[in-house]
Design a protein around this motif. Structure first.
Motif, PDB file in Angstrom:
ATOM      1  N   HIS A 315       0.851  -1.187   0.000  1.00 30.78           N
ATOM      2  CA  HIS A 315       0.000   0.000   0.000  1.00 30.78           C
ATOM      3  C   HIS A 315       0.888   1.239   0.000  1.00 30.78           C
ATOM      4  O   HIS A 315       1.975   1.231   0.584  1.00 30.78           O
ATOM      5  N   SER A 316       0.426   2.300  -0.619  1.00 28.54           N
ATOM      6  CA  SER A 316       1.125   3.575  -0.553  1.00 28.54           C
ATOM      7  C   SER A 316       1.195   4.040   0.902  1.00 28.54           C
ATOM      8  O   SER A 316       0.189   4.004   1.615  1.00 28.54           O
ATOM      9  N   VAL A 317       2.373   4.478   1.346  1.00 29.44           N
ATOM     10  CA  VAL A 317       2.507   4.969   2.716  1.00 29.44           C
ATOM     11  C   VAL A 317       1.566   6.144   2.954  1.00 29.44           C
ATOM     12  O   VAL A 317       0.966   6.266   4.035  1.00 29.44           O
ATOM     13  N   TYR A 318       1.393   7.001   1.974  1.00 27.96           N
ATOM     14  CA  TYR A 318       0.501   8.158   2.117  1.00 27.96           C
ATOM     15  C   TYR A 318      -0.914   7.708   2.464  1.00 27.96           C
ATOM     16  O   TYR A 318      -1.575   8.294   3.318  1.00 27.96           O
ATOM     17  N   ARG A 319      -1.370   6.641   1.845  1.00 26.14           N
ATOM     18  CA  ARG A 319      -2.711   6.131   2.117  1.00 26.14           C
ATOM     19  C   ARG A 319      -2.790   5.503   3.510  1.00 26.14           C
ATOM     20  O   ARG A 319      -3.871   5.412   4.096  1.00 26.14           O
ATOM     21  N   CYS A 320      -1.660   5.064   4.051  1.00 25.95           N
ATOM     22  CA  CYS A 320      -1.638   4.387   5.347  1.00 25.95           C
ATOM     23  C   CYS A 320      -1.456   5.344   6.522  1.00 25.95           C
ATOM     24  O   CYS A 320      -1.594   4.938   7.673  1.00 25.95           O
ATOM     25  N   ILE A 321      -1.129   6.610   6.242  1.00 29.16           N
ATOM     26  CA  ILE A 321      -0.866   7.558   7.325  1.00 29.16           C
ATOM     27  C   ILE A 321      -2.166   8.048   7.960  1.00 29.16           C
ATOM     28  O   ILE A 321      -3.123   8.377   7.265  1.00 29.16           O
ATOM     29  N   TYR A 322      -2.152   8.080   9.294  1.00 29.82           N
ATOM     30  CA  TYR A 322      -3.233   8.710  10.049  1.00 29.82           C
ATOM     31  C   TYR A 322      -2.594   9.833  10.867  1.00 29.82           C
ATOM     32  O   TYR A 322      -1.644   9.608  11.626  1.00 29.82           O
ATOM     33  N   PHE A 323      -3.108  11.062  10.696  1.00 27.75           N
ATOM     34  CA  PHE A 323      -2.506  12.214  11.362  1.00 27.75           C
ATOM     35  C   PHE A 323      -3.578  13.265  11.576  1.00 27.75           C
ATOM     36  O   PHE A 323      -4.411  13.498  10.697  1.00 27.75           O
ATOM     37  N   GLU A 324      -3.565  13.889  12.746  1.00 33.11           N
ATOM     38  CA  GLU A 324      -4.549  14.905  13.093  1.00 33.11           C
ATOM     39  C   GLU A 324      -3.860  16.257  13.277  1.00 33.11           C
ATOM     40  O   GLU A 324      -2.788  16.336  13.878  1.00 33.11           O
ATOM     41  N   ILE A 325      -4.481  17.315  12.756  1.00 35.61           N
ATOM     42  CA  ILE A 325      -3.986  18.680  12.900  1.00 35.61           C
ATOM     43  C   ILE A 325      -5.095  19.522  13.518  1.00 35.61           C
ATOM     44  O   ILE A 325      -6.201  19.591  12.971  1.00 35.61           O
ATOM     45  N   VAL A 326      -4.836  20.137  14.668  1.00 41.26           N
ATOM     46  CA  VAL A 326      -5.811  21.017  15.292  1.00 41.26           C
ATOM     47  C   VAL A 326      -5.625  22.413  14.710  1.00 41.26           C
ATOM     48  O   VAL A 326      -4.541  22.992  14.779  1.00 41.26           O
ATOM     49  N   ASP A 327      -6.704  22.939  14.114  1.00 37.12           N
ATOM     50  CA  ASP A 327      -6.651  24.231  13.434  1.00 37.12           C
ATOM     51  C   ASP A 327      -7.816  25.082  13.918  1.00 37.12           C
ATOM     52  O   ASP A 327      -8.921  25.016  13.378  1.00 37.12           O
ATOM     53  N   GLY A 328      -7.582  25.880  14.978  1.00 35.31           N
ATOM     54  CA  GLY A 328      -8.663  26.690  15.540  1.00 35.31           C
ATOM     55  C   GLY A 328      -9.749  25.803  16.117  1.00 35.31           C
ATOM     56  O   GLY A 328      -9.484  24.943  16.967  1.00 35.31           O
ATOM     57  N   ASP A 329     -10.987  25.997  15.663  1.00 37.01           N
ATOM     58  CA  ASP A 329     -12.092  25.183  16.159  1.00 37.01           C
ATOM     59  C   ASP A 329     -12.362  23.979  15.274  1.00 37.01           C
ATOM     60  O   ASP A 329     -13.409  23.344  15.382  1.00 37.01           O
ATOM     61  N   LYS A 330     -11.415  23.646  14.410  1.00 36.39           N
ATOM     62  CA  LYS A 330     -11.538  22.487  13.530  1.00 36.39           C
ATOM     63  C   LYS A 330     -10.367  21.541  13.750  1.00 36.39           C
ATOM     64  O   LYS A 330      -9.277  21.962  14.145  1.00 36.39           O
ATOM     65  N   THR A 331     -10.601  20.275  13.493  1.00 33.22           N
ATOM     66  CA  THR A 331      -9.536  19.282  13.490  1.00 33.22           C
ATOM     67  C   THR A 331      -9.454  18.706  12.087  1.00 33.22           C
ATOM     68  O   THR A 331     -10.461  18.264  11.530  1.00 33.22           O
ATOM     69  N   ILE A 334      -6.092  13.199   8.190  1.00 36.17           N
ATOM     70  CA  ILE A 334      -5.865  12.421   6.983  1.00 36.17           C
ATOM     71  C   ILE A 334      -6.110  10.961   7.320  1.00 36.17           C
ATOM     72  O   ILE A 334      -5.626  10.434   8.327  1.00 36.17           O
ATOM     73  N   PHE A 335      -6.912  10.313   6.491  1.00 39.60           N
ATOM     74  CA  PHE A 335      -7.382   8.955   6.732  1.00 39.60           C
ATOM     75  C   PHE A 335      -7.607   8.303   5.371  1.00 39.60           C
ATOM     76  O   PHE A 335      -8.322   8.841   4.535  1.00 39.60           O
ATOM     77  N   ASP A 336      -6.930   7.190   5.116  1.00 37.90           N
ATOM     78  CA  ASP A 336      -7.061   6.479   3.843  1.00 37.90           C
ATOM     79  C   ASP A 336      -6.713   7.387   2.664  1.00 37.90           C
ATOM     80  O   ASP A 336      -7.344   7.332   1.608  1.00 37.90           O
ATOM     81  N   GLY A 337      -5.705   8.253   2.846  1.00 39.81           N
ATOM     82  CA  GLY A 337      -5.257   9.115   1.765  1.00 39.81           C
ATOM     83  C   GLY A 337      -6.155  10.292   1.477  1.00 39.81           C
ATOM     84  O   GLY A 337      -5.987  10.973   0.465  1.00 39.81           O
ATOM     85  N   LYS A 338      -7.128  10.585   2.357  1.00 33.15           N
ATOM     86  CA  LYS A 338      -8.064  11.692   2.150  1.00 33.15           C
ATOM     87  C   LYS A 338      -8.058  12.576   3.391  1.00 33.15           C
ATOM     88  O   LYS A 338      -7.981  12.086   4.516  1.00 33.15           O
ATOM     89  N   TRP A 339      -8.173  13.878   3.180  1.00 30.29           N
ATOM     90  CA  TRP A 339      -8.223  14.830   4.281  1.00 30.29           C
ATOM     91  C   TRP A 339      -9.677  15.146   4.642  1.00 30.29           C
ATOM     92  O   TRP A 339     -10.511  15.325   3.760  1.00 30.29           O
ATOM     93  N   TYR A 340      -9.946  15.216   5.949  1.00 31.01           N
ATOM     94  CA  TYR A 340     -11.268  15.558   6.446  1.00 31.01           C
ATOM     95  C   TYR A 340     -11.154  16.709   7.443  1.00 31.01           C
ATOM     96  O   TYR A 340     -10.149  16.854   8.143  1.00 31.01           O
ATOM     97  N   GLU A 341     -12.206  17.513   7.498  1.00 31.58           N
ATOM     98  CA  GLU A 341     -12.312  18.580   8.486  1.00 31.58           C
ATOM     99  C   GLU A 341     -13.410  18.205   9.468  1.00 31.58           C
ATOM    100  O   GLU A 341     -14.555  17.966   9.075  1.00 31.58           O
ATOM    101  N   VAL A 342     -13.064  18.138  10.741  1.00 25.86           N
ATOM    102  CA  VAL A 342     -13.992  17.693  11.776  1.00 25.86           C
ATOM    103  C   VAL A 342     -14.288  18.849  12.715  1.00 25.86           C
ATOM    104  O   VAL A 342     -13.366  19.510  13.203  1.00 25.86           O
ATOM    105  N   ASP A 343     -15.557  19.087  12.966  1.00 25.73           N
ATOM    106  CA  ASP A 343     -15.969  20.185  13.829  1.00 25.73           C
ATOM    107  C   ASP A 343     -15.576  19.906  15.279  1.00 25.73           C
ATOM    108  O   ASP A 343     -15.703  18.783  15.767  1.00 25.73           O
TER     109      ASP A 343
END
Length: 538
Positions: A315-331, A334-343
């Motif tokens: 599998h591509s390492v990029y697709r396997c990475i799980y990482f969270e970034i806290v950005d103000g009131d959003k988190t 990256i999950f399964d190679g896709k970025w999500y914004e969580v309230d």
């Protein structure tokens, strides 16, 4: 000119820089520009791509069937976009395939969806497009035969990301046949050429309000990040975190792994260095010149999965990475190679639910690890279950399947069953969120079927008596009380004290969902961890 009914698509641009023009919003495609007719009072430019006629690819097949070259088999694709400025904001009305003429990353990504939700009658929806955050994310479209309420579509507001919606507008909106998804808002209206500025102004007003929060507040829980500018910025932060050896970088399997057959894992530049668990440091330490790391490297590098039969998948390492970034009131995640914004409110609500889940009082042995021929090994789930059952007097139900008409295949009642009616479901922690999500779903399905299906309980009792005559008495055929049973999720390779905190966010979501569903049905729910320990006698 008389008003005529038109079907229109509208985008709203992000603010332009001081030295940017309309042309900077366009994709790289040859097109002609036309200024506006003076008497229309429109501050804008019309861009048109020259249309081309092409025979369809299946034309030669029809020629062969008929024995002659068939005329009239021509496709024509027409594309145009009207870019106009209204009260300082820039909008794009697209025609034909005109959406392909603009650089959509430069347009507001939730304009279409939010405007649609603000203008739709929540009781008159026609279709919804969803992205479901399962162990393998699933995209699905649901369409109703008539105008319907949102509940008809079976939306799971903890795991479903709304991508697009269509339906009938509210009274007073003055539009017809609304559809919205990501940056594009589509609608029908009676209009003439001079009406474009006022249309854009009116629809901008619909986008700016918060009416959608009355009926669709859950859509803010999780949103897919799609515009290239934002994704590039997030990828830059990801690369920086990897380069800095951030302990928050997690590498996991992006799909469910068959742990009983997995021998271990390795990475690009050290493929033969097989280890029994995935450790992010094993990858990061092999990257040459971290100061010049790029996201392309992460996408190109591979996580190799080695099984006991000598086969390797990757599998591509990029697709396997799980990482969270806290950005103000959003988190941002990256999950399964896709970025999500969580309230942030949603994150807090999940944390509150997790706090309600108790740690099991049951005793479990640690997971054994050892060295074999110079290679590290870890105990398989199957071997662990056998040892745990023998050590503590639990009934071993691993791989003991029970047939049911309420599922597509036979299911396990659980992996371990205690005389005190505790059903233990077991899964390795290392290997990723995919397996954990499967674990929580598996426990929920088994309990629900056990509660509601007497025929299943009868078959399960037969299986239990085959394991141990005493086991059959743990599950009553009649007078079943869910409150008598406890569902235990046991995760191997993690200590109970740190387990809830260290779960990937979407695994926390799925655990919260399982907890709520099971406790609503009367079951008790707990979790437990089993840390690793060196095997004394390999």
């Amino acid at each position: 000119m008389a008003k005529r009914y038109r079907r229109l698509n509208l985008f709203m641009a992000k603010p332009l820089g001081d030295d940017q023009t309309f042309a900077d919003l366009l994709a790289d495609a040859p097109m002609h520009s036309f200024p506006m007719e003076n008497n229309l009072g429109i501050d804008g430019v019309l861009y048109v791509k020259r249309s081309e006629e092409k025979r369809p690819v299946w034309g030669s097949l029809l020629d062969e069937l008929a024995g002659v070259v068939i005329p009239y088999l021509l496709n024509r694709s027409s594309s145009a976009v009207l870019l106009l400025r209204v009260d300082g904001d820039i909008f794009a009305f697209t025609f034909g395939y005109g959406r392909h003429l603009i650089d959509q990353s430069l347009f507001i990504q939730d304009f279409g969806l939010r405007t649609a939700l603000n203008t739709l009658d929540e009781k008159s929806l026609r279709s919804v497009d969803l992205h479901t955050l399962e162990d393998q994310p699933v995209q699905k479209k649901s369409q109703a035969a008539r105008d319907s309420e949102v509940g008809v579509f079976g939306i799971d507001n903890l795991r479903d990301v709304l991508r697009a919606v269509t339906g009938v507008p509210k009274r007073g909106v003055g539009l017809t046949q609304i559809a919205g998804g990501d940056a594009m808002f589509s609608f029908g209206t009676e209009m003439e050429a001079a009406d474009f500025p006022e249309l854009a102004r009116r629809i901008r007003g619909h986008y700016a309000n918060d009416d959608y929060k009355t009926s669709f507040a859950w859509v803010d829980n999780v949103r897919r990040v799609k515009d290239d500018v934002s994704i590039n910025a997030l990828n830059a932060q990801l690369v920086q975190a990897v380069s800095a050896h951030s302990p928050d970088i997690m590498i996991t399997l992006p799909e469910i792994g068959a742990w009983d057959t997995i021998l271990g894992f390795s990475f690009t530049r050290n493929k033969d260095g097989v280890r029994p668990v995935i450790d992010s440091a094993d990858y990061i330490d092999t990257i040459p010149n971290l100061a010049h790391l790029t996201v392309e490297t992460l996408k190109r590098d591979r996580l190799f999965v080695h099984d006991v039969d000598g086969h390797t998948t990757e599998h591509s390492v990029y697709r396997c990475i799980y990482f969270e970034i806290v950005d103000g009131d959003k988190t941002k995640i990256i999950f399964d190679g896709k970025w999500y914004e969580v309230d942030a409110t949603f994150v807090g609500r999940i944390a509150e639910t997790l706090n309600l889940i108790q740690v099991s009082t049951l005793t479990f042995p640690a997971v054994e690890m050892w060295d074999e021929g110079g290679k590290a090994r870890i105990e398989s789930e199957g071997d662990y279950n056998i040892r745990a059952a023998a050590a503590h007097g639990y009934f071993l139900l691993d791989k003991k399947l029970v047939k049911t008409d309420r599922a597509t295949s036979s299911i396990e009642l659980c992996d371990l069953l205690t005389p005190a009616k505790q059903l233990v479901h077991v899964k390795h922690r290392k290997g990723g969120s995919a397996g954990l999500s499967h674990l929580f779903a598996q426990g929920g399905v088994a309990a629900e079927i056990m509660l509601g299906d007497r025929a299943f309980r009868k078959k399960a009792r037969t299986v239990l008596r085959g394991v141990d005559p005493a086991a059959g008495d743990v599950l009553p055929l009649d007078n079943f009380r869910s409150a008598d049973f406890e569902i235990v999720f046991l995760i191997l390779g993690e200590d109970s004290a740190t387990l809830k905190h260290n779960l990937p966010f979407f695994s926390k979501v799925n655990l919260s969902k399982a907890f709520e569903n099971l406790t609503q049905r009367g079951f008790r729910v707990s979790i437990a961890g089993a840390p690793t320990t060196p095997r004394l006698f390999p």
